[in-house]
Every structure is written in C-alpha cells, then in structure tokens.
Write a protein that holds these residues in place. Structure first.
Motif, PDB file in Angstrom:
ATOM      1  N   UNK A  42       0.807  -1.221   0.000  1.00  0.00           N
ATOM      2  CA  UNK A  42       0.000   0.000   0.000  1.00  0.00           C
ATOM      3  C   UNK A  42       0.841   1.272   0.000  1.00  0.00           C
ATOM      4  N   UNK A  43       2.085   1.182   0.439  1.00  0.00           N
ATOM      5  CA  UNK A  43       2.940   2.370   0.447  1.00  0.00           C
ATOM      6  C   UNK A  43       3.395   2.751  -0.957  1.00  0.00           C
ATOM      7  N   UNK A  44       3.196   1.855  -1.919  1.00  0.00           N
ATOM      8  CA  UNK A  44       3.566   2.116  -3.309  1.00  0.00           C
ATOM      9  C   UNK A  44       2.414   2.823  -4.007  1.00  0.00           C
ATOM     10  N   UNK A  45       2.702   4.003  -4.528  1.00  0.00           N
ATOM     11  CA  UNK A  45       1.696   4.732  -5.304  1.00  0.00           C
ATOM     12  C   UNK A  45       1.474   3.983  -6.615  1.00  0.00           C
ATOM     13  N   UNK A  46       0.236   3.642  -6.891  1.00  0.00           N
ATOM     14  CA  UNK A  46      -0.094   2.877  -8.087  1.00  0.00           C
ATOM     15  C   UNK A  46       0.361   3.599  -9.356  1.00  0.00           C
TER      16      UNK A  46
END
Length: 67
Positions: A42-46
């Motif tokens: 979730x910490x990765x920006x899509x």
C-alpha cells in the motif's frame, strides 16, 4: 495510503482496493505474480508503478525502485 490506513478499511473495501490495484497493474502488462506483490504494498503509489511499467521497466524491478 499507509499500512495503518489500509488496516482501518472494512474487509470488503480492502478487497476491492487490492483487486483494483491488481487489475490496473495486470492491464498495464505486469505479470499476475508481480502484480499481486506490488498491489499488496500500500505504500507504493499505483501511478508510480504503472508509470515505470509503461516506460518498459521490468515488473520484478518496480518494487526495488520505488521502495
């Protein structure tokens, strides 16, 4: 979204969010196994992940580059 924010979601909301992230990644050419791993971070920006993929970055390098 942070991990703490994700944990606050209802189960159905969390499932839908993960599914949408996974589907977006696979639609942009990410193999399903890699897409599942990236989607769950979730910490990765899509948008950042998709940008790398569309610029030709191999899927297995997306996480090491972003995280």
């Amino acid at each position: 979204m942070t991990a703490a924010q994700f944990e606050m979601l209802e189960a159905s909301e969390a499932e839908e969010l993960l599914r949408a992230r996974f589907e977006s990644l696979t639609w942009h050419g990410c193999p399903p196994g890699n897409a599942l791993v990236i989607a769950s971070h979730m910490e990765v920006e899509l948008l950042d992940a998709v940008t790398l993929l569309t610029q030709g970055c191999p899927a297995h390098l997306v996480l090491p580059i972003i995280v």
